[in-house]
Scaffold this motif. Structure first.
Motif, PDB file in Angstrom:
ATOM      1  N   UNK A  71       5.511   3.856   2.581  1.00  0.00           N
ATOM      2  CA  UNK A  71       5.028   2.607   1.996  1.00  0.00           C
ATOM      3  C   UNK A  71       6.158   1.592   2.044  1.00  0.00           C
ATOM      4  N   UNK A  72       5.987   0.550   2.871  1.00  0.00           N
ATOM      5  CA  UNK A  72       7.018  -0.469   3.019  1.00  0.00           C
ATOM      6  C   UNK A  72       6.888  -1.581   2.001  1.00  0.00           C
ATOM      7  N   UNK A  73       7.886  -2.462   1.980  1.00  0.00           N
ATOM      8  CA  UNK A  73       7.866  -3.587   1.047  1.00  0.00           C
ATOM      9  C   UNK A  73       6.739  -4.564   1.382  1.00  0.00           C
ATOM     10  N   UNK A  74       6.487  -4.752   2.672  1.00  0.00           N
ATOM     11  CA  UNK A  74       5.422  -5.653   3.119  1.00  0.00           C
ATOM     12  C   UNK A  74       4.453  -4.863   3.981  1.00  0.00           C
ATOM     13  N   UNK A 157      -0.393 -11.112  -1.900  1.00  0.00           N
ATOM     14  CA  UNK A 157       0.691 -10.162  -1.662  1.00  0.00           C
ATOM     15  C   UNK A 157       0.661  -8.989  -2.628  1.00  0.00           C
ATOM     16  N   UNK A 158       0.394  -9.293  -3.915  1.00  0.00           N
ATOM     17  CA  UNK A 158       0.329  -8.228  -4.915  1.00  0.00           C
ATOM     18  C   UNK A 158      -0.835  -7.287  -4.682  1.00  0.00           C
ATOM     19  N   UNK A 159      -1.984  -7.839  -4.279  1.00  0.00           N
ATOM     20  CA  UNK A 159      -3.152  -6.995  -4.001  1.00  0.00           C
ATOM     21  C   UNK A 159      -2.922  -6.109  -2.786  1.00  0.00           C
ATOM     22  N   UNK A 160      -2.252  -6.641  -1.781  1.00  0.00           N
ATOM     23  CA  UNK A 160      -1.952  -5.840  -0.575  1.00  0.00           C
ATOM     24  C   UNK A 160      -1.057  -4.648  -0.934  1.00  0.00           C
ATOM     25  N   UNK A 177       7.557   8.468   1.201  1.00  0.00           N
ATOM     26  CA  UNK A 177       8.676   7.534   1.329  1.00  0.00           C
ATOM     27  C   UNK A 177       8.218   6.177   0.782  1.00  0.00           C
ATOM     28  N   UNK A 178       8.860   5.692  -0.286  1.00  0.00           N
ATOM     29  CA  UNK A 178       8.438   4.464  -0.955  1.00  0.00           C
ATOM     30  C   UNK A 178       9.586   3.454  -0.990  1.00  0.00           C
ATOM     31  N   UNK A 179       9.348   2.260  -0.441  1.00  0.00           N
ATOM     32  CA  UNK A 179      10.351   1.194  -0.450  1.00  0.00           C
ATOM     33  C   UNK A 179       9.934   0.141  -1.465  1.00  0.00           C
ATOM     34  N   UNK A 180      10.658   0.062  -2.572  1.00  0.00           N
ATOM     35  CA  UNK A 180      10.374  -0.849  -3.688  1.00  0.00           C
ATOM     36  C   UNK A 180       8.915  -0.730  -4.144  1.00  0.00           C
ATOM     37  N   UNK A 181       8.498   0.441  -4.628  1.00  0.00           N
ATOM     38  CA  UNK A 181       7.093   0.640  -4.993  1.00  0.00           C
ATOM     39  C   UNK A 181       6.646  -0.160  -6.209  1.00  0.00           C
ATOM     40  N   UNK A 206      12.731   7.324  -2.268  1.00  0.00           N
ATOM     41  CA  UNK A 206      12.358   5.942  -2.600  1.00  0.00           C
ATOM     42  C   UNK A 206      13.582   5.035  -2.659  1.00  0.00           C
ATOM     43  N   UNK A 207      13.312   3.750  -2.448  1.00  0.00           N
ATOM     44  CA  UNK A 207      14.293   2.699  -2.703  1.00  0.00           C
ATOM     45  C   UNK A 207      13.722   1.857  -3.830  1.00  0.00           C
ATOM     46  N   UNK A 208      14.437   1.735  -4.931  1.00  0.00           N
ATOM     47  CA  UNK A 208      13.966   0.918  -6.048  1.00  0.00           C
ATOM     48  C   UNK A 208      15.153   0.397  -6.841  1.00  0.00           C
ATOM     49  N   UNK A 209      14.976  -0.779  -7.457  1.00  0.00           N
ATOM     50  CA  UNK A 209      16.005  -1.355  -8.323  1.00  0.00           C
ATOM     51  C   UNK A 209      15.665  -1.149  -9.791  1.00  0.00           C
TER      52      UNK A 209
END
Length: 638
Positions: A71-74, A157-160, A177-181, A206-209
């Motif tokens: 799951x990508x950021x965009x 964008x949020x709905x996507x 694999x989750x990028x900024x979920x 995952x990548x998350x802040x």
């Protein structure tokens, strides 16, 4: 059991090595989080591991039969498909059966034969439990009704992001694999997601802040720093502690290497002939020492110390604001007078109207009724969710010079645009890079810089934590803690809100706004307390109804039992907060009263001064009396 591994992988981007000869493995049940500053290659590494990009060197292997989903950021979709078709696009037989079942059930004109067929198919695949999970996922992510039939090209964008998240969760892959979920998700959805991902059987990278999310979900942190990987067995709090230990050890090692290098350099300058084995080994060791001694220990820091424009007596006065779109009431009779050093968090579900309220306060949108009076000295700094707009030919320094050529800092120093960019982790070599080559986080950092360079005294930050790395967030928080102007934050980052917001505007259904005294964790405790009280009331009602029914069924008897005294009501969370604030306010008023009394007794001052002091003393006495009465009421509740 190893599910995914990378051996000696390297990736070069824009004439720079993001990582080189990197090794990484992911075992069954590991929940790993990648961390590192923006631009270190976290997203690129995730794409390489997902098989979406090829490494320049090395290889990535996945155990046979293991399904990996990214799951990508965009998220990228087939824009011609509906939301329903996108979510159920997997080749999974059970998912196809569930999709067909949902389609038939939701079709008011379905044929009895079709319903019988899909029911039999669901029974044959034992798909009913899975179908219940699918419904829970779609419900929690708000993907219901008309939205399922909408084309994905029509989504925000949020709905996507929600549709993409639903798809990967429903597929139930072996490795996720989750990028900024958590980007674009509201707070309630994030809390649901972290509980779902916090499973011993799940294998996750995952990548998350989001630091609370990291603490709850990850059991291992992997830091990507200067192309190297450092692993920490534990959550975010453990990582912070051990990272500091590692950096301290590295500092000691580099200092020792520099001392040794000076000594060995003198020996090398005497041009030793490497005839013996020992001499050859010493020469080889010299070059190893040289590399270690040249390690750069200087940590780049963002110095967010821009000058703040002085605020006047009036900041913003919002009076009886109302706003609706069609039949949807977004804001219902909202009033508030902003005060100096207000630190407010704005929370509510997606679509509740948070951005609408911000746009009204800044004049970008007009209310249907009510007034907004902005002080003449109020200077807005508005950091929006909208991505940075730029011309493809623009370079990093051009973006800053559009706003200002020089920047005045809080201490009076003046910096050029280039020097200020350097403080924001954009070194001179990168300042002439095309903006299009920056990572998502670097673009957001540049966007933040453009806001702060205007010297605002009223900062509005709409989802400022999206795509920023942890190091930048920590420094941004430190700056905001010392920011002397007003602060209004919309954020799904609970850690960020807890550290910065002193009270909340909570947008509720129907356009109501709750002005809550406390941070987000305080608010969650308040909600839990309210839910517990509601449950207790329901239990008491049920018990009362049961006693009444029993009394009707039993024969009449004379009772000599003494009726129990009513239980004393305890203070609610909000009342406890009010009690604490009253104590502080009374102490401040008492101090002012003592100062005015001293002036009156001093005998020096004009008649006008004495009249003003006397009027103020009378007002103080009345205000103190009111607060003391309320304080006594709350003290009784305990």
């Amino acid at each position: 059991m190893n599910l995914l591994s990378a051996e000696n992988i390297s990736k070069n981007y824009a004439d720079r090595w993001l990582f080189k000869d990197l090794n990484f493995g992911l075992n069954l049940g590991q929940r790993v989080a990648f961390v590192g500053i923006n631009g270190t290659g976290k997203t690129t590494l995730m794409k390489v591991l997902a098989g979406l990009e090829a490494p320049d060197t090395g290889s990535v292997s996945v155990r046979k039969g293991i399904r990996v989903t990214y799951l990508g950021q965009n998220p990228v979709f087939d824009e011609s498909l509906s939301v329903e078709a996108t979510i159920f696009a997997s080749q999974n037989d059970t998912l196809r059966a569930i999709q067909e079942y949902e389609h038939v059930v939701n079709d008011p004109d379905h044929k009895p034969d079709d319903l019988q067929r899909v029911l039999e198919r669901m029974d044959a695949l034992n798909a009913w439990d899975y179908e219940a999970q699918v419904q829970q996922i779609l419900g929690k992510l708000g993907i219901l009704g008309e939205l399922l039939t909408r084309n994905v090209s029509q989504l925000s964008g949020g709905q996507r992001k929600r549709v993409a998240l639903a798809r990967v969760l429903i597929e139930e892959p072996d490795v996720l694999l989750l990028d900024e979920p958590t980007n674009h998700l509201d707070l309630a959805t994030i809390e649901w997601l972290e509980n779902r991902l916090n499973s011993p059987s799940l294998t996750l990278l995952m990548v998350t802040h989001d630091r609370y999310f990291l603490d709850k979900v990850a059991n291992e942190i992997v830091e990507l720093d200067k192309g190297q990987v450092y692993r920490y067995q534990g959550n975010y709090a453990y990582f912070v502690e051990k990272k500091a230990d590692r950096e301290m050890r590295e500092t000691v090692e580099v200092e020792k290497a520099r001392q040794l290098f000076k000594k060995e350099l003198e020996w090398m300058r005497r041009m030793p002939q490497a005839r013996g084995t020992k001499q050859k080994a010493r020469i080889d060791a010299f070059y190893v020492t040289k590399e270690k001694a040249s390690t750069n220990l200087n940590k780049q820091q963002i110095e967010l110390s821009v000058k703040t424009t002085r605020q006047g007596g009036k900041i913003i006065e919002a009076d009886h604001l109302n706003k609706k779109f069609g039949d949807n009431v977004v804001l219902d009779d909202f009033s508030y007078v902003f005060k100096k050093k207000d630190r407010i968090g704005l929370v509510g579900p997606n679509g509740a109207g948070k951005s609408t309220l911000l746009n009204m306060l800044t004049g970008k949108l007009q209310p249907d009724s009510g007034t907004i009076d902005v002080g003449t000295n109020t200077v807005f700094g508005y950091y929006t969710q909208t991505e940075l707009e730029f011309d493809p030919s623009q370079r990093v320094i051009d973006i800053v010079k559009e706003v200002a050529e020089v920047v005045e800092l809080a201490n009076g120093d003046v910096l050029t645009a280039s020097q200020f960019l350097n403080l924001f982790l954009f070194p001179p070599a990168q300042q002439y890079t095309l903006v299009s080559k920056l990572s998502g986080g670097e673009k957001r950092r540049l966007q933040l810089l453009r806001v702060l360079i205007k010297n605002p005294n009223f900062l509005i930050l709409d989802e400022p934590t999206n795509d920023l790395d942890l190091a930048t967030l920590n420094i941004l928080e430190d700056f905001l803690l010392h920011f002397t102007g007003c602060l209004l934050i919309v954020s799904h980052d609970r850690y960020f809100l807890d550290h910065l917001a002193e009270h909340l505007f909570v947008l509720e259904p129907g356009g109501a706004v709750l002005n809550f005294p406390g941070n987000y964790t305080d608010y969650r405790e308040y909600l839990e307390e309210r839910e517990a009280e509601a449950a207790l009331i329901e239990e008491e009602k049920a018990a009362k109804a049961a006693r009444a029914a029993a009394k009707l069924a039993a024969p009449v008897a004379v009772s000599t039992a003494v009726a129990p005294s009513p239980q004393k009501r305890r203070a609610t969370f909000a009342e406890k907060k009010e009690y604490e604030q009253l104590e502080k306010a009374m102490a401040t008023l008492e101090t002012e009263k003592q100062d005015i009394t001293a002036k009156l007794n001093g005998g020096s001052g004009s008649p006008q001064d004495f009249a003003a002091w006397g009027a103020r003393l009378s007002a103080l006495n009345q205000e103190l009396e009111e607060k003391e009465l309320r304080w006594l009421e709350l003290a009784e509740l305990g």
